[in-house]
Design a protein around this motif. Structure first.
Motif, PDB file in Angstrom:
ATOM      1  N   THR A 167      -3.962   2.577  -2.425  1.00  0.00           N
ATOM      2  CA  THR A 167      -2.625   2.746  -2.991  1.00  0.00           C
ATOM      3  C   THR A 167      -1.521   2.494  -1.970  1.00  0.00           C
ATOM      4  O   THR A 167      -0.371   2.285  -2.340  1.00  0.00           O
ATOM      5  N   GLU A 168      -1.883   2.548  -0.688  1.00  0.00           N
ATOM      6  CA  GLU A 168      -0.916   2.290   0.392  1.00  0.00           C
ATOM      7  C   GLU A 168      -1.585   1.424   1.438  1.00  0.00           C
ATOM      8  O   GLU A 168      -2.713   1.700   1.847  1.00  0.00           O
ATOM      9  N   TYR A 169      -0.893   0.388   1.855  1.00  0.00           N
ATOM     10  CA  TYR A 169      -1.427  -0.444   2.934  1.00  0.00           C
ATOM     11  C   TYR A 169      -0.257  -1.144   3.609  1.00  0.00           C
ATOM     12  O   TYR A 169       0.353  -2.048   3.055  1.00  0.00           O
ATOM     13  N   GLU A 170       0.060  -0.672   4.788  1.00  0.00           N
ATOM     14  CA  GLU A 170       1.071  -1.310   5.625  1.00  0.00           C
ATOM     15  C   GLU A 170       0.449  -1.424   7.005  1.00  0.00           C
ATOM     16  O   GLU A 170       0.194  -0.416   7.671  1.00  0.00           O
ATOM     17  N   LEU A 171       0.147  -2.652   7.418  1.00  0.00           N
ATOM     18  CA  LEU A 171      -0.603  -2.924   8.635  1.00  0.00           C
ATOM     19  C   LEU A 171      -0.132  -2.060   9.798  1.00  0.00           C
ATOM     20  O   LEU A 171       1.060  -2.045  10.135  1.00  0.00           O
ATOM     21  N   ASN A 172      -1.069  -1.355  10.382  1.00  0.00           N
ATOM     22  CA  ASN A 172      -0.866  -0.495  11.559  1.00  0.00           C
ATOM     23  C   ASN A 172       0.087   0.678  11.313  1.00  0.00           C
ATOM     24  O   ASN A 172       0.491   1.342  12.252  1.00  0.00           O
ATOM     25  N   LYS A 173       0.415   0.954  10.038  1.00  0.00           N
ATOM     26  CA  LYS A 173       1.336   2.058   9.740  1.00  0.00           C
ATOM     27  C   LYS A 173       0.829   3.017   8.672  1.00  0.00           C
ATOM     28  O   LYS A 173       0.915   4.222   8.855  1.00  0.00           O
ATOM     29  N   LYS A 174       0.322   2.502   7.559  1.00  0.00           N
ATOM     30  CA  LYS A 174      -0.100   3.351   6.443  1.00  0.00           C
ATOM     31  C   LYS A 174      -1.368   2.823   5.796  1.00  0.00           C
ATOM     32  O   LYS A 174      -1.520   1.613   5.617  1.00  0.00           O
ATOM     33  N   PHE A 175      -2.230   3.757   5.423  1.00  0.00           N
ATOM     34  CA  PHE A 175      -3.407   3.428   4.632  1.00  0.00           C
ATOM     35  C   PHE A 175      -3.665   4.623   3.725  1.00  0.00           C
ATOM     36  O   PHE A 175      -3.814   5.743   4.197  1.00  0.00           O
ATOM     37  N   GLY A 176      -3.665   4.381   2.424  1.00  0.00           N
ATOM     38  CA  GLY A 176      -3.879   5.473   1.484  1.00  0.00           C
ATOM     39  C   GLY A 176      -4.687   5.017   0.294  1.00  0.00           C
ATOM     40  O   GLY A 176      -4.725   3.829  -0.041  1.00  0.00           O
ATOM     41  N   PHE A 177      -5.336   5.970  -0.361  1.00  0.00           N
ATOM     42  CA  PHE A 177      -6.153   5.659  -1.523  1.00  0.00           C
ATOM     43  C   PHE A 177      -6.267   6.871  -2.431  1.00  0.00           C
ATOM     44  O   PHE A 177      -6.055   8.005  -2.004  1.00  0.00           O
TER      45      PHE A 177
END
Length: 156
Positions: free
Chosen positions: A69-79
């Motif tokens: 649900t979130e993917y911003e390279l080197n900043k955010k990762f969510g699911f």
């Protein structure tokens, strides 16, 4: 509803930490109880891609499917979970603080009736497990200094 927040500092470049955490196939190396995890979508993780995880939670074998649900390279990762014993939303925030990668992990989970455990007990166990997972991640990335697998050419 269970809400948890945990942070850790890892002495490795943010790109290396982000790449490792956002690759589902690495989960079994640092997440207690995870037996296997794999992407279900083609290519690298990105918003809308999905992955499946098989593991143990509170003594039970569970299989869950997640959507990024979130993917911003080197900043955010969510699911978020699409199936499994918990309806959950997980978010990793990565930042560099004085040259060190800081991870802020937050999870919101709603217990589905699979577990007969009290929500307070489940929250306590989950928080302990999250802390242990992040310590294993720290050890893997700092002490063992994991490197990407080498892809050797095959002989023809």
């Amino acid at each position: 509803m269970i809400n948890m927040n945990v942070s850790i500092m890892i002495y490795q470049p943010v790109g290396q930490v982000f790449d490792f955490v956002s690759t589902p196939e690495n989960d079994f190396q640092w997440q207690y109880g995870t037996l296997a995890s794999a992407g279900l979508s083609e290519g690298v993780a990105n918003i809308g891609t999905s992955f499946r995880s098989i593991g143990h939670l509170m003594g039970r074998r569970v299989e869950s499917t997640f959507e990024v649900t979130e993917y911003e390279l080197n900043k955010k990762f969510g699911f978020k979970s699409l199936s499994g014993p918990l309806h959950s939303q997980t978010s990793y925030i990565f930042e560099v603080v004085k040259g060190v990668t800081k991870i802020d992990l937050s999870i919101q989970a709603l217990v589905v009736n699979l577990f007969q455990a009290d929500e307070g007990i489940l929250k306590k166990r989950m928080k302990k497990q999250l802390k242990e997972n992040l310590l294993m991640l720290k050890e893997l990335l700092e002490v063992k200094r994991l490197r990407p697998a080498l892809h050797l050419p095959t002989e023809t």
